[in-house]
Write a protein that holds these residues in place. Structure first.
Motif, PDB file in Angstrom:
ATOM      1  N   PHE A 166      34.235 -11.977  37.645  1.00 39.25           N
ATOM      2  CA  PHE A 166      32.900 -12.209  37.080  1.00 39.25           C
ATOM      3  C   PHE A 166      31.862 -12.089  38.193  1.00 39.25           C
ATOM      4  CE2 PHE A 166      34.474 -16.182  38.589  1.00 39.25           C
ATOM      5  CZ  PHE A 166      33.376 -16.860  39.096  1.00 39.25           C
ATOM      6  N   ALA A 167      30.623 -11.893  37.777  1.00 36.01           N
ATOM      7  CA  ALA A 167      29.529 -11.684  38.724  1.00 36.01           C
ATOM      8  C   ALA A 167      28.593 -12.884  38.735  1.00 36.01           C
ATOM      9  CB  ALA A 167      28.751 -10.427  38.358  1.00 36.01           C
ATOM     10  N   VAL A 168      28.310 -13.378  39.915  1.00 35.73           N
ATOM     11  CA  VAL A 168      27.263 -14.374  40.112  1.00 35.73           C
ATOM     12  C   VAL A 168      26.011 -13.600  40.482  1.00 35.73           C
ATOM     13  CG1 VAL A 168      26.467 -16.250  41.606  1.00 35.73           C
ATOM     14  CG2 VAL A 168      28.839 -16.218  40.780  1.00 35.73           C
ATOM     15  N   THR A 169      25.001 -13.710  39.643  1.00 41.05           N
ATOM     16  CA  THR A 169      23.789 -12.915  39.841  1.00 41.05           C
ATOM     17  C   THR A 169      22.536 -13.755  40.030  1.00 41.05           C
ATOM     18  OG1 THR A 169      23.469 -12.776  37.458  1.00 41.05           O
ATOM     19  CG2 THR A 169      24.696 -10.968  38.510  1.00 41.05           C
ATOM     20  N   GLU A 170      22.616 -15.032  39.661  1.00 42.25           N
ATOM     21  CA  GLU A 170      21.432 -15.883  39.766  1.00 42.25           C
ATOM     22  C   GLU A 170      21.866 -17.316  40.035  1.00 42.25           C
ATOM     23  OE1 GLU A 170      19.484 -16.631  35.857  1.00 42.25           O
ATOM     24  OE2 GLU A 170      21.050 -15.314  35.094  1.00 42.25           O
ATOM     25  N   ASP A 171      20.915 -18.134  40.428  1.00 43.48           N
ATOM     26  CA  ASP A 171      21.185 -19.540  40.716  1.00 43.48           C
ATOM     27  C   ASP A 171      21.258 -20.309  39.405  1.00 43.48           C
ATOM     28  OD1 ASP A 171      21.516 -21.963  41.913  1.00 43.48           O
ATOM     29  OD2 ASP A 171      19.417 -22.195  42.497  1.00 43.48           O
TER      30      ASP A 171
ATOM     31  N   TYR B 119      38.442 -16.626  44.411  1.00 44.79           N
ATOM     32  CA  TYR B 119      38.351 -15.662  45.510  1.00 44.79           C
ATOM     33  C   TYR B 119      36.984 -14.991  45.498  1.00 44.79           C
ATOM     34  CZ  TYR B 119      43.468 -15.819  45.811  1.00 44.79           C
ATOM     35  OH  TYR B 119      44.762 -16.220  45.961  1.00 44.79           O
ATOM     36  N   LEU B 120      36.495 -14.697  46.682  1.00 48.51           N
ATOM     37  CA  LEU B 120      35.355 -13.811  46.880  1.00 48.51           C
ATOM     38  C   LEU B 120      35.918 -12.619  47.623  1.00 48.51           C
ATOM     39  CD1 LEU B 120      32.378 -13.043  46.818  1.00 48.51           C
ATOM     40  CD2 LEU B 120      32.076 -14.373  48.913  1.00 48.51           C
TER      41      LEU B 120
ATOM     42  N   SER C 245      30.699 -10.735  43.507  1.00 55.54           N
ATOM     43  CA  SER C 245      31.780 -10.570  42.548  1.00 55.54           C
ATOM     44  C   SER C 245      32.933 -11.500  42.928  1.00 55.54           C
ATOM     45  CB  SER C 245      32.244  -9.110  42.545  1.00 55.54           C
ATOM     46  OG  SER C 245      33.251  -8.924  41.594  1.00 55.54           O
ATOM     47  N   TYR C 246      33.290 -12.388  42.017  1.00 54.00           N
ATOM     48  CA  TYR C 246      34.322 -13.398  42.256  1.00 54.00           C
ATOM     49  C   TYR C 246      35.500 -13.182  41.317  1.00 54.00           C
ATOM     50  CZ  TYR C 246      30.800 -15.957  44.906  1.00 54.00           C
ATOM     51  OH  TYR C 246      29.865 -16.321  45.832  1.00 54.00           O
ATOM     52  N   ARG C 247      36.666 -13.720  41.726  1.00 59.55           N
ATOM     53  CA  ARG C 247      37.866 -13.678  40.880  1.00 59.55           C
ATOM     54  C   ARG C 247      38.417 -15.078  40.725  1.00 59.55           C
ATOM     55  NH1 ARG C 247      42.321 -11.400  43.232  1.00 59.55           N
ATOM     56  NH2 ARG C 247      41.334 -11.558  45.253  1.00 59.55           N
TER      57      ARG C 247
END
Length: 105
Positions: A80-85, A25-26, A53-55
């Motif tokens: 969790f957080a996606v912060t970079e490629d 999920y987003l 922020s994803y679940r």
């Protein structure tokens, strides 16, 4: 764009957790869903993730029910957080009454 994989290990049995439903999920929007394979993995759950922020929701209740094992956690949610490629790997170590996760590689 970032990619995501996961791996679920059943620490009670000492083996991969096969057939665990995992949904990404987003915020409130469901992006995708898949089942872990014979090695307990989903190697390409999602690609092209934007920062945010994803679940991950692991349906642990159904997994343990198929084995006729009581569990305290019918689902496990990992935010969790996606912060970079980069590639993100989120493993889950699972037993009927405990779980652990970490940022994998």
């Amino acid at each position: 764009m970032s990619a995501l994989s996961t791996h679920v290990l059943d620490t009670m049995r000492g083996s991969p957790a096969v057939g665990v439903s995992v949904t990404l999920y987003l915020q409130a929007r469901q992006l995708c869903s898949s089942l872990t394979d014979a090695d307990g993995r989903i190697s390409a759950l999602a690609e092209a993730l934007e920062p945010g922020s994803y679940r991950l929701v692991f349906d642990t209740g159904a997994y343990f029910a198929r084995q006729q094992v009581e569990t305290f956690y019918p689902e496990v949610v990992v935010t969790f957080a996606v912060t970079e490629d980069r590639h993100y790997h989120v493993p889950l170590l699972l037993s009927p009454f405990a779980f652990s996760t970490y940022r994998g590689s």
